[in-house]
Design a protein around this motif. Structure first.
Motif, PDB file in Angstrom:
ATOM      1  N   ASP A   1       0.823  -1.214   0.000  1.00 41.81           N
ATOM      2  CA  ASP A   1       0.000   0.000   0.000  1.00 41.81           C
ATOM      3  C   ASP A   1       0.853   1.259   0.000  1.00 41.81           C
ATOM      4  OD1 ASP A   1      -2.374  -1.492   0.105  1.00 41.81           O
ATOM      5  OD2 ASP A   1      -2.265  -1.628   2.283  1.00 41.81           O
ATOM      6  N   LEU A   2       2.129   1.127  -0.307  1.00 48.13           N
ATOM      7  CA  LEU A   2       3.055   2.258  -0.248  1.00 48.13           C
ATOM      8  C   LEU A   2       3.317   2.885  -1.620  1.00 48.13           C
ATOM      9  CD1 LEU A   2       5.613   0.617   2.191  1.00 48.13           C
ATOM     10  CD2 LEU A   2       3.760   2.207   2.749  1.00 48.13           C
ATOM     11  N   GLY A   3       2.747   2.319  -2.669  1.00 44.61           N
ATOM     12  CA  GLY A   3       2.982   2.848  -4.009  1.00 44.61           C
ATOM     13  C   GLY A   3       4.289   2.383  -4.624  1.00 44.61           C
ATOM     14  N   VAL A   4       4.908   1.361  -4.059  1.00 48.69           N
ATOM     15  CA  VAL A   4       6.184   0.855  -4.560  1.00 48.69           C
ATOM     16  C   VAL A   4       5.927  -0.261  -5.572  1.00 48.69           C
ATOM     17  CG1 VAL A   4       8.359  -0.265  -3.930  1.00 48.69           C
ATOM     18  CG2 VAL A   4       7.346   1.464  -2.412  1.00 48.69           C
ATOM     19  N   ILE A   5       6.494  -0.100  -6.767  1.00 43.10           N
ATOM     20  CA  ILE A   5       6.349  -1.109  -7.819  1.00 43.10           C
ATOM     21  C   ILE A   5       7.736  -1.480  -8.360  1.00 43.10           C
ATOM     22  CG2 ILE A   5       5.042  -1.761  -9.877  1.00 43.10           C
ATOM     23  CD1 ILE A   5       3.343   0.716  -9.546  1.00 43.10           C
ATOM     24  N   ASP A   6       8.727  -1.522  -7.493  1.00 44.43           N
ATOM     25  CA  ASP A   6      10.070  -1.893  -7.925  1.00 44.43           C
ATOM     26  C   ASP A   6      10.026  -3.281  -8.543  1.00 44.43           C
ATOM     27  OD1 ASP A   6      10.700   0.435  -6.612  1.00 44.43           O
ATOM     28  OD2 ASP A   6      12.029  -0.488  -5.149  1.00 44.43           O
ATOM     29  N   HIS A   7      10.886  -3.490  -9.524  1.00 46.76           N
ATOM     30  CA  HIS A   7      10.952  -4.813 -10.141  1.00 46.76           C
ATOM     31  C   HIS A   7      12.338  -5.048 -10.730  1.00 46.76           C
ATOM     32  CE1 HIS A   7       9.556  -1.952 -13.183  1.00 46.76           C
ATOM     33  NE2 HIS A   7      10.126  -2.725 -14.090  1.00 46.76           N
ATOM     34  N   ASP A   8      12.741  -6.308 -10.672  1.00 55.46           N
ATOM     35  CA  ASP A   8      13.983  -6.749 -11.292  1.00 55.46           C
ATOM     36  C   ASP A   8      13.643  -7.366 -12.638  1.00 55.46           C
ATOM     37  OD1 ASP A   8      15.534  -6.023  -9.106  1.00 55.46           O
ATOM     38  OD2 ASP A   8      15.506  -8.028  -8.236  1.00 55.46           O
ATOM     39  N   VAL A   9      14.469  -7.070 -13.631  1.00 56.27           N
ATOM     40  CA  VAL A   9      14.334  -7.680 -14.943  1.00 56.27           C
ATOM     41  C   VAL A   9      15.614  -8.476 -15.193  1.00 56.27           C
ATOM     42  CG1 VAL A   9      14.055  -7.280 -17.425  1.00 56.27           C
ATOM     43  CG2 VAL A   9      12.888  -5.794 -15.773  1.00 56.27           C
ATOM     44  N   VAL A  10      15.461  -9.791 -15.355  1.00 56.28           N
ATOM     45  CA  VAL A  10      16.598 -10.645 -15.660  1.00 56.28           C
ATOM     46  C   VAL A  10      16.656 -10.766 -17.178  1.00 56.28           C
ATOM     47  CG1 VAL A  10      17.705 -12.873 -15.304  1.00 56.28           C
ATOM     48  CG2 VAL A  10      16.280 -11.884 -13.481  1.00 56.28           C
ATOM     49  N   LEU A  11      17.693 -10.181 -17.766  1.00 54.72           N
ATOM     50  CA  LEU A  11      17.859 -10.134 -19.212  1.00 54.72           C
ATOM     51  C   LEU A  11      18.283 -11.499 -19.762  1.00 54.72           C
ATOM     52  CD1 LEU A  11      19.780  -6.739 -19.366  1.00 54.72           C
ATOM     53  CD2 LEU A  11      17.328  -7.144 -19.685  1.00 54.72           C
ATOM     54  N   PRO A  12      18.154 -11.709 -21.075  1.00 51.79           N
ATOM     55  CA  PRO A  12      18.596 -12.983 -21.661  1.00 51.79           C
ATOM     56  C   PRO A  12      20.058 -13.313 -21.352  1.00 51.79           C
ATOM     57  CG  PRO A  12      17.261 -11.777 -23.236  1.00 51.79           C
ATOM     58  CD  PRO A  12      17.496 -10.854 -22.052  1.00 51.79           C
ATOM     59  N   SER A  13      20.884 -12.289 -21.117  1.00 59.09           N
ATOM     60  CA  SER A  13      22.302 -12.498 -20.785  1.00 59.09           C
ATOM     61  C   SER A  13      22.490 -13.023 -19.366  1.00 59.09           C
ATOM     62  CB  SER A  13      23.068 -11.183 -20.926  1.00 59.09           C
ATOM     63  OG  SER A  13      22.629 -10.255 -19.924  1.00 59.09           O
ATOM     64  N   GLY A  14      21.433 -12.948 -18.547  1.00 63.23           N
ATOM     65  CA  GLY A  14      21.532 -13.324 -17.140  1.00 63.23           C
ATOM     66  C   GLY A  14      21.713 -12.122 -16.223  1.00 63.23           C
ATOM     67  N   GLU A  15      22.032 -10.963 -16.797  1.00 63.75           N
ATOM     68  CA  GLU A  15      22.184  -9.741 -16.001  1.00 63.75           C
ATOM     69  C   GLU A  15      20.832  -9.329 -15.434  1.00 63.75           C
ATOM     70  OE1 GLU A  15      23.501  -5.048 -16.560  1.00 63.75           O
ATOM     71  OE2 GLU A  15      23.295  -6.327 -18.311  1.00 63.75           O
ATOM     72  N   THR A  16      20.845  -8.846 -14.175  1.00 67.48           N
ATOM     73  CA  THR A  16      19.627  -8.365 -13.533  1.00 67.48           C
ATOM     74  C   THR A  16      19.666  -6.851 -13.437  1.00 67.48           C
ATOM     75  OG1 THR A  16      19.394 -10.389 -12.237  1.00 67.48           O
ATOM     76  CG2 THR A  16      18.224  -8.446 -11.434  1.00 67.48           C
ATOM     77  N   VAL A  17      18.590  -6.222 -13.912  1.00 72.72           N
ATOM     78  CA  VAL A  17      18.447  -4.778 -13.841  1.00 72.72           C
ATOM     79  C   VAL A  17      17.310  -4.481 -12.864  1.00 72.72           C
ATOM     80  CG1 VAL A  17      17.916  -2.672 -15.119  1.00 72.72           C
ATOM     81  CG2 VAL A  17      19.236  -4.509 -16.211  1.00 72.72           C
ATOM     82  N   THR A  18      17.589  -3.681 -11.843  1.00 68.12           N
ATOM     83  CA  THR A  18      16.580  -3.293 -10.859  1.00 68.12           C
ATOM     84  C   THR A  18      15.982  -1.956 -11.263  1.00 68.12           C
ATOM     85  OG1 THR A  18      17.710  -4.486  -9.101  1.00 68.12           O
ATOM     86  CG2 THR A  18      16.180  -2.752  -8.430  1.00 68.12           C
ATOM     87  N   ASN A  19      14.662  -1.903 -11.332  1.00 68.96           N
ATOM     88  CA  ASN A  19      13.945  -0.702 -11.742  1.00 68.96           C
ATOM     89  C   ASN A  19      13.105  -0.173 -10.588  1.00 68.96           C
ATOM     90  OD1 ASN A  19      14.582  -0.666 -14.697  1.00 68.96           O
ATOM     91  ND2 ASN A  19      13.653  -2.683 -14.547  1.00 68.96           N
ATOM     92  N   PRO A  20      13.536   0.920  -9.942  1.00 69.76           N
ATOM     93  CA  PRO A  20      12.725   1.539  -8.894  1.00 69.76           C
ATOM     94  C   PRO A  20      11.550   2.303  -9.510  1.00 69.76           C
ATOM     95  CG  PRO A  20      15.062   2.098  -8.655  1.00 69.76           C
ATOM     96  CD  PRO A  20      14.876   1.511 -10.013  1.00 69.76           C
ATOM     97  N   VAL A  21      10.348   2.067  -8.991  1.00 70.28           N
ATOM     98  CA  VAL A  21       9.148   2.753  -9.475  1.00 70.28           C
ATOM     99  C   VAL A  21       8.288   3.112  -8.270  1.00 70.28           C
ATOM    100  CG1 VAL A  21       7.117   2.615 -10.969  1.00 70.28           C
ATOM    101  CG2 VAL A  21       9.195   1.374 -11.601  1.00 70.28           C
ATOM    102  N   ARG A  22       7.796   4.330  -8.248  1.00 66.78           N
ATOM    103  CA  ARG A  22       6.954   4.795  -7.147  1.00 66.78           C
ATOM    104  C   ARG A  22       5.722   5.493  -7.698  1.00 66.78           C
ATOM    105  NH1 ARG A  22      10.618   2.358  -5.417  1.00 66.78           N
ATOM    106  NH2 ARG A  22      11.860   2.680  -3.553  1.00 66.78           N
ATOM    107  N   VAL A  23       4.603   5.312  -7.017  1.00 68.44           N
ATOM    108  CA  VAL A  23       3.398   6.076  -7.295  1.00 68.44           C
ATOM    109  C   VAL A  23       3.174   6.973  -6.081  1.00 68.44           C
ATOM    110  CG1 VAL A  23       0.928   6.010  -7.757  1.00 68.44           C
ATOM    111  CG2 VAL A  23       2.416   4.239  -8.719  1.00 68.44           C
ATOM    112  N   LEU A  24       3.126   8.269  -6.326  1.00 71.58           N
ATOM    113  CA  LEU A  24       3.029   9.264  -5.268  1.00 71.58           C
ATOM    114  C   LEU A  24       1.732  10.050  -5.390  1.00 71.58           C
ATOM    115  CD1 LEU A  24       6.601  10.697  -5.897  1.00 71.58           C
ATOM    116  CD2 LEU A  24       5.988   8.937  -4.237  1.00 71.58           C
ATOM    117  N   ALA A  25       1.232  10.520  -4.272  1.00 72.91           N
ATOM    118  CA  ALA A  25       0.089  11.435  -4.303  1.00 72.91           C
ATOM    119  C   ALA A  25       0.546  12.743  -4.939  1.00 72.91           C
ATOM    120  CB  ALA A  25      -0.435  11.676  -2.891  1.00 72.91           C
ATOM    121  N   HIS A  26      -0.350  13.361  -5.698  1.00 70.73           N
ATOM    122  CA  HIS A  26      -0.064  14.621  -6.379  1.00 70.73           C
ATOM    123  C   HIS A  26      -1.334  15.467  -6.320  1.00 70.73           C
ATOM    124  CE1 HIS A  26       0.594  17.388  -9.750  1.00 70.73           C
ATOM    125  NE2 HIS A  26       1.881  17.167  -9.574  1.00 70.73           N
TER     126      HIS A  26
END
Length: 130
Positions: free
Chosen positions: A64-89
């Motif tokens: 319920d904090l608006g956090v939608i962080d996600h890791d994407v594991v690429l075909p190479s095996g590398e993991t990319v972390t993507n920070p995502v937030r939904v904030l009140a505006h």
């Protein structure tokens, strides 16, 4: 390594924006930079056909904090972390996506940023009913 915080104000409540943006079944509707087709579940992971090839995506647990962080594991095996937030505006909600350059060239980084901006615009259109 550079980071860029990209954001889009959406005329809807943070809860609605969070619900749509964090729903794996809706990724292909707005996140063309990640999902080009419906996702397949593999336990808590998602298998996604993306512009980068078949990737594995792991979202943080629903919250319920608006956090939608996600890791994407690429075909190479590398993991990319993507920070995502939904904030009140004051005009509804603001979604903020952090893009990190990592091993990308400046041109690739700019291309990734443009793709994320286009995705956030599609998300706004979807949520706002445009």
């Amino acid at each position: 390594m550079r980071s860029r915080h990209l954001s889009r104000v959406i005329a809807a409540s943070p809860a609605v924006v969070h619900a749509v943006a964090s729903d794996p079944d809706r990724l292909a509707e707005w996140a063309a930079g990640l999902a080009t087709a419906d996702v397949t579940r593999d336990g808590d992971d998602l298998l996604v056909d993306s512009p980068m090839g078949r990737v594995r995506v792991r979202f943080v647990p629903r919250n319920d904090l608006g956090v939608i962080d996600h890791d994407v594991v690429l075909p190479s095996g590398e993991t990319v972390t993507n920070p995502v937030r939904v904030l009140a505006h004051p005009d509804g909600a603001e979604i903020v996506f952090t893009v990190r350059q990592l091993d990308l060239t400046d041109e690739e980084f700019e291309r990734d940023c443009a793709a994320v901006e286009a995705d956030l615009e599609r998300l706004a259109g979807l949520v706002e009913g445009r």
